[in-house]
Design a protein around this motif. Structure first.
Motif, PDB file in Angstrom:
ATOM      1  N   UNK A  17       0.782  -1.231   0.000  1.00 48.09           N
ATOM      2  CA  UNK A  17       0.000   0.000   0.000  1.00 48.09           C
ATOM      3  C   UNK A  17       0.811   1.277   0.000  1.00 48.09           C
ATOM      4  N   UNK A  18       2.135   1.178  -0.121  1.00 43.01           N
ATOM      5  CA  UNK A  18       2.971   2.365  -0.110  1.00 43.01           C
ATOM      6  C   UNK A  18       3.136   2.984  -1.483  1.00 43.01           C
ATOM      7  N   UNK A  19       4.044   3.959  -1.591  1.00 43.66           N
ATOM      8  CA  UNK A  19       4.247   4.653  -2.870  1.00 43.66           C
ATOM      9  C   UNK A  19       4.666   3.728  -4.011  1.00 43.66           C
ATOM     10  N   UNK A  20       5.425   2.657  -3.717  1.00 44.28           N
ATOM     11  CA  UNK A  20       5.851   1.757  -4.779  1.00 44.28           C
ATOM     12  C   UNK A  20       4.694   0.863  -5.220  1.00 44.28           C
ATOM     13  N   UNK A  21       4.003   0.263  -4.265  1.00 38.96           N
ATOM     14  CA  UNK A  21       2.865  -0.585  -4.611  1.00 38.96           C
ATOM     15  C   UNK A  21       1.784   0.186  -5.345  1.00 38.96           C
ATOM     16  N   UNK A  22       1.452   1.372  -4.839  1.00 40.71           N
ATOM     17  CA  UNK A  22       0.438   2.199  -5.501  1.00 40.71           C
ATOM     18  C   UNK A  22       0.961   2.725  -6.831  1.00 40.71           C
ATOM     19  N   UNK A  23       2.261   3.032  -6.877  1.00 42.80           N
ATOM     20  CA  UNK A  23       2.856   3.514  -8.121  1.00 42.80           C
ATOM     21  C   UNK A  23       2.817   2.469  -9.218  1.00 42.80           C
ATOM     22  N   UNK A  24       3.110   1.216  -8.855  1.00 41.29           N
ATOM     23  CA  UNK A  24       2.998   0.133  -9.825  1.00 41.29           C
ATOM     24  C   UNK A  24       1.552  -0.017 -10.303  1.00 41.29           C
ATOM     25  N   UNK A  91       5.107  -7.612  -6.218  1.00 44.64           N
ATOM     26  CA  UNK A  91       5.135  -7.505  -4.753  1.00 44.64           C
ATOM     27  C   UNK A  91       5.982  -6.324  -4.324  1.00 44.64           C
ATOM     28  N   UNK A  92       5.402  -5.466  -3.475  1.00 45.72           N
ATOM     29  CA  UNK A  92       6.114  -4.286  -2.971  1.00 45.72           C
ATOM     30  C   UNK A  92       5.898  -4.151  -1.468  1.00 45.72           C
ATOM     31  N   UNK A  93       6.078  -5.255  -0.769  1.00 44.13           N
ATOM     32  CA  UNK A  93       5.937  -5.264   0.688  1.00 44.13           C
ATOM     33  C   UNK A  93       7.148  -4.587   1.324  1.00 44.13           C
ATOM     34  N   UNK A  94       7.077  -4.257   2.629  1.00 45.64           N
ATOM     35  CA  UNK A  94       8.201  -3.593   3.300  1.00 45.64           C
ATOM     36  C   UNK A  94       9.509  -4.370   3.171  1.00 45.64           C
ATOM     37  N   UNK A  99       9.876 -10.849   6.767  1.00 44.54           N
ATOM     38  CA  UNK A  99       8.502 -10.605   6.310  1.00 44.54           C
ATOM     39  C   UNK A  99       8.313 -11.110   4.881  1.00 44.54           C
ATOM     40  N   UNK A 100       9.262 -10.794   4.005  1.00 44.46           N
ATOM     41  CA  UNK A 100       9.138 -11.224   2.616  1.00 44.46           C
ATOM     42  C   UNK A 100       9.219 -12.746   2.494  1.00 44.46           C
ATOM     43  N   UNK A 101      10.078 -13.372   3.276  1.00 53.86           N
ATOM     44  CA  UNK A 101      10.187 -14.825   3.215  1.00 53.86           C
ATOM     45  C   UNK A 101       8.861 -15.487   3.575  1.00 53.86           C
ATOM     46  N   UNK A 102       8.223 -14.987   4.617  1.00 51.51           N
ATOM     47  CA  UNK A 102       6.935 -15.554   5.018  1.00 51.51           C
ATOM     48  C   UNK A 102       5.855 -15.253   3.985  1.00 51.51           C
ATOM     49  N   UNK A 103       5.920 -14.058   3.391  1.00 48.90           N
ATOM     50  CA  UNK A 103       4.951 -13.694   2.361  1.00 48.90           C
ATOM     51  C   UNK A 103       5.092 -14.608   1.151  1.00 48.90           C
ATOM     52  N   UNK A 104       6.329 -14.881   0.735  1.00 49.75           N
ATOM     53  CA  UNK A 104       6.544 -15.744  -0.434  1.00 49.75           C
ATOM     54  C   UNK A 104       6.222 -17.203  -0.128  1.00 49.75           C
ATOM     55  N   UNK A 105       6.344 -17.579   1.121  1.00 50.45           N
ATOM     56  CA  UNK A 105       5.914 -18.924   1.515  1.00 50.45           C
ATOM     57  C   UNK A 105       4.426 -19.096   1.223  1.00 50.45           C
TER      58      UNK A 105
END
Length: 317
Positions: A17-24, A91-94, A99-105
């Protein structure tokens, strides 16, 4: 595993939901895709939509693809729903590895089979991100430059377990979606553009720390020196052309010894409170009380002008 046809992809999921995710999301919407944006919480929606509104002004000025519309955006805080029909996931998570490892799991299980999952990470390596992912062969880095809805670059590289065809698919998709993809030769922290940017940043911090220049001095020097040239010629070609008929050979033969002169300091300076305060105070002085949204809008208008001028120059217009 069969992948979607690059030319037939219609729906993209943008996670973050940040500038990168919204920007994409803004970029893909402007290219005529249906986009589902995933937010950690729906309370982030108002900020997300403000980023979209800011981006849409510039994207409209550059020219929207047929059918492009903000109405083709769906927002949700349900990750399963966000990726259920996705044909590509950005994906543009923090920037936190765990956090990313668990998200990709989780993404490795719930994203439709064969669909590429690309990370916007600016420094983490996919080999580290994908360690828990049950389908790591389809995970790649797709690192943009900010703002991703305006700057064309996207750096692409896989991890140890990434299939080469996933990297090539991502390259073709990003190119079709209006980006300028750069497929890296190998994984390195920070990729290509960020490492070059960080070299400039470290040198700038040294000059401020030593009282050799202010933040304003540094920005004035860059904006009125290298920056305009770099929009047309990268650093390598600029030096090649600058030395006349001899090109890069003349440059290296004549100026090679200068590489040993103490003109640059590659090790970052100690970030003391004094240096921090000098940087903060200097940037606040340049900002002159303007709100960041106003400064971002001003930045985007100028970038649009530069992009249009470069297009015209390259086409002979």
């Amino acid at each position: 595993m069969a992948r979607p046809n690059v030319l037939e992809v219609k729906r993209v999921a943008s996670i973050g939901g940040g500038p990168i995710g919204a920007g994409w999301a803004a970029h893909f919407l402007a290219r005529g895709y249906d986009v589902t944006g995933y937010l950690h919480a729906m309370g982030e929606e108002s900020i997300y939509r403000r980023i979209l509104d800011t981006a849409w002004v510039s994207l409209t000025a550059l020219g929207l693809a047929p059918g492009a519309s903000l109405a083709r955006l769906t927002l949700t805080d349900d990750l399963d729903r966000a990726v259920a029909d996705a044909e590509f996931v950005q994906e543009s998570a923090p920037e936190r590895l765990e956090l990313k490892q668990k998200l990709y799991e989780r993404l490795g299980t719930i994203v439709p089979s064969g669909v590429i999952i690309a990370s916007s990470t600016s420094g983490l390596m996919m080999s580290d991100i994908q360690v828990l992912c049950p389908t790591p062969e389809r995970t790649v880095i797709g690192h943009p430059f900010n703002p991703p809805y305006l700057l064309p670059l996207v750096e692409i590289v896989g991890g140890n377990k990434t299939s080469p065809d996933a990297v090539m698919w991502a390259r073709d998709f990003y190119a079709h979606a209006g980006k300028a993809p750069l497929v890296m030769k190998k994984e390195i922290p920070g990729f290509v553009a960020t490492r070059l940017q960080e070299a400039l940043w470290r040198e700038a911090l040294h000059m401020v720390a030593n009282g050799e220049a202010t933040p304003e001095d540094i920005d004035v020097a860059l904006m009125n020196g290298p920056a305009p040239r770099l929009t047309i010629q990268g650093q390598c070609m600029a030096f090649h052309v600058a030395c006349g008929e001899g090109g890069m050979a003349t440059n290296l033969d004549q100026f090679g010894p200068a590489l040993k002169l103490p003109w640059t300091r590659l090790v970052a300076p100690e970030l003391t409170k004094e240096l921090r305060d000098r940087m903060v105070d200097g940037c606040n002085e340049m900002a002159q009380g303007r709100h960041f949204e106003d400064m971002a809008a001003e930045r985007d208008r100028a970038i649009v002008g530069v992009l249009k001028a470069v297009r015209a120059a390259r086409s002979g217009g």
